[in-house]
Design a protein around this motif. Structure first.
Motif, PDB file in Angstrom:
ATOM      1  N   THR A 259       0.619  -1.210   0.266  1.00  0.00           N
ATOM      2  CA  THR A 259      -0.098   0.235   0.196  1.00  0.00           C
ATOM      3  C   THR A 259       0.854   1.066  -0.622  1.00  0.00           C
ATOM      4  OG1 THR A 259      -0.002   0.068   2.470  1.00  0.00           O
ATOM      5  CG2 THR A 259      -1.976  -1.445   0.989  1.00  0.00           C
ATOM      6  N   THR A 260       1.780   1.284   0.233  1.00  0.00           N
ATOM      7  CA  THR A 260       3.459   2.375   0.279  1.00  0.00           C
ATOM      8  C   THR A 260       4.438   1.786  -0.870  1.00  0.00           C
ATOM      9  OG1 THR A 260       4.586   1.756   2.134  1.00  0.00           O
ATOM     10  CG2 THR A 260       2.449   2.745   2.391  1.00  0.00           C
TER      11      THR A 260
ATOM     12  N   GLN B 150       7.462   1.959  -0.104  1.00  0.00           N
ATOM     13  CA  GLN B 150       8.731   1.796   0.803  1.00  0.00           C
ATOM     14  C   GLN B 150       7.890   0.152   0.795  1.00  0.00           C
ATOM     15  OE1 GLN B 150       6.738   4.329   1.607  1.00  0.00           O
ATOM     16  NE2 GLN B 150       8.602   5.573   1.957  1.00  0.00           N
TER      17      GLN B 150
ATOM     18  N   TYR C 231       5.022   3.765  -7.675  1.00  0.00           N
ATOM     19  CA  TYR C 231       4.388   3.030  -7.214  1.00  0.00           C
ATOM     20  C   TYR C 231       3.196   4.152  -7.016  1.00  0.00           C
ATOM     21  CZ  TYR C 231       1.032   1.724  -3.529  1.00  0.00           C
ATOM     22  OH  TYR C 231      -0.213   1.650  -2.951  1.00  0.00           O
TER      23      TYR C 231
ATOM     24  N   THR D 170      -1.067   5.498  -7.388  1.00  0.00           N
ATOM     25  CA  THR D 170      -2.270   4.679  -6.323  1.00  0.00           C
ATOM     26  C   THR D 170      -3.203   4.305  -7.324  1.00  0.00           C
ATOM     27  OG1 THR D 170      -3.285   6.601  -6.510  1.00  0.00           O
ATOM     28  CG2 THR D 170      -1.885   6.036  -4.175  1.00  0.00           C
TER      29      THR D 170
END
Length: 459
Positions: A10-11, A13, A63, A65
């Protein structure tokens, strides 16, 4: 490096760690946040290529969303990668995203030999690209008699206590529905010798393999014959050697860790009853639990066995219930079923330990007892057999069927798919002739006649 499930990302990292785990599973040594020529790089992946040299890949993680990776990011990456390649600092570069690349971004890189734009799904597909294996298996299966003569079996559905829970007219459809579901399941297929267990598992594997070649998101099937497990010292050694991967090399532990953690695979384990084990109930129970625990709880599994491989129904029930009851599992691993110490240990465990997590929920386990062929399925099989383009039989379905059900030695045997196939082969070879009265002498004699006729035909 441990594999990190994609659904947990979800992030940025977490995504970087996920991509790193994929490259590690591909055999690379991965370093994070490395300075290369004055540039901070997300990941640098090193690997020695046999017969070539050490390679170093620059990996940038993007990354998102929702939106795609566009021209600006791609231009920066492409300029950096080409510069470092020209200086001899890296062998190539890859930009990885969790979403997609814009059309314009893809045009910047084009078909460059050592610079690539990939999604994390692309990496997953490459990690376990079994297409070469599936295409070969599909071709072989479609050119076997089993493909042309296959008739779906029916089965009695039972729970872990072996109580009836209904009936499946098409057991292959019922198990296939369980396999394609997101939640993992265990399907146990039970039938006596010649009852169609292996035939069913091969048909399901073929169906799943075809789906895997057409849909990158489909679950990928893995078919293993458990009879070969006796050739290896441990269950782990067997799996790592038998699973497909970088053939002909054995599968690495890191790749198998990815496979069983991803939930994108299903296992077909054929012939648990063919394992060479001591004739002890504890050994049979332990081996089943050991195999299923090694695969892990994320993958759906279909396993076949003869019910008579277990000495009694009670032993089979105990083994099945141990899959969902951890205390029972532990006791099975420690004591034989008849050991008087087992009940005392059970009470002690109940009084001093908190509830243990169950490896599988009972609703995700189904036990299928395959039915013998009824008259309709026997006729369907005969029709499929004589309908083959290369079949030399001149008799009609009715002529063959009426003859087979009239012969005492055969009428019961033809209800088992394997024996029906052998009998039909003997009709094709002329060993059995419907217009003649023949005393064939039962299953053993028929199998012996079949082998002799095949040998004489070949030599």
């Amino acid at each position: 490096m441990a594999f990190q499930k994609k659904t947990q990302v979800t992030t940025f990292q977490e995504f970087e760690a996920y991509v790193a785990s994929l490259y590690a599973a591909l055999g690379y040594t991965v370093s994070h946040n490395v300075d290369v020529g004055g540039n901070q790089i997300d990941l640098v992946c090193d690997k020695y290529i046999d017969g070539f040299r050490r390679t170093r890949i620059l990996v940038e993680c993007k990354y998102r969303t929702n939106d795609s990776v566009g021209v600006d990011d791609t231009n920066k990456f492409f300029a950096l990668a080409t510069n470092l390649i020209s200086l001899g600092r890296i062998s190539g570069g890859a930009m990885i995203t969790n979403t997609r690349f814009s059309k314009e971004a893809k045009q910047i890189v084009g078909d460059h030999a050592v610079i690539a734009l990939k999604t994390s799904s692309d990496l997953e597909s490459e990690l376990f690209d079994f297409s070469h294996l599936y295409n070969s298996s599909i071709f072989d299966y479609e050119h076997e008699e089993i493909y042309l003569t296959y008739v779906s079996s029916s089965a009695k559905l039972k729970d872990l206590g072996l109580a009836d829970r209904g009936h499946c007219d098409l057991v292959d459809e019922a198990i296939h529905r369980r396999l394609v579901e997101a939640k993992p399941s265990l399907s146990i297929v039970l039938a006596d010798f010649g009852g169609g267990k292996s035939t069913l598992l091969r048909a399901l594997y073929y169906r799943m393999a075809r789906s895997a070649t057409l849909d990158p998101n489909a679950k990928r099937p893995v078919f293993l014959e458990l009879k070969n497990a006796s050739l290896y010292a441990t269950t782990e050694a067997f799996f790592l050697a038998a699973l497909p991967g970088d053939l002909p090399r054995h599968l690495s532990q890191s790749r198998f860790a990815f496979l069983r953690s991803s939930g994108r695979f299903c296992f077909f384990l054929d012939g648990f009853d063919e394992l060479r084990l001591p004739d002890f109930d504890t050994q049979r129970a332990r081996k089943l639990l050991e195999i299923l625990e090694f695969i892990g709880p994320q993958s759906s599994t279909v396993i076949s066995c003869r019910p008579t491989y277990f000495a009694t129904d009670t032993e089979l029930k105990e083994t099945l219930k141990s899959l969902t009851e951890p205390r029972r599992r532990l006791l099975l691993q420690l004591f034989r079923r008849t050991d008087p110490k087992k009940e005392r240990a059970r009470k002690l465990l109940g009084s001093v330990t908190p509830p243990l997590p169950a490896p599988l929920k009972s609703r995700n386990i189904a036990v299928y007892y395959l039915d013998i062929f009824d008259d309709e399925k026997i006729r369907s099989f005969i029709s499929n057999f004589i309908g083959r383009a290369d079949c030399s039989i001149s008799y009609s379905v009715d002529e063959i069927h009426n003859f087979l059900i009239s012969v005492y030695d055969i009428s019961d045997l033809i209800k088992r798919p394997l024996l029906l196939h052998i009998i039909m082969k003997m009709v094709e070879l002329g060993v059995i002739q419907p217009e003649r009265d023949q005393n064939l002498g039962g299953a053993a004699a028929i199998y012996s006649l079949y082998i002799e006729s095949c040998v004489s035909r070949e030599f």
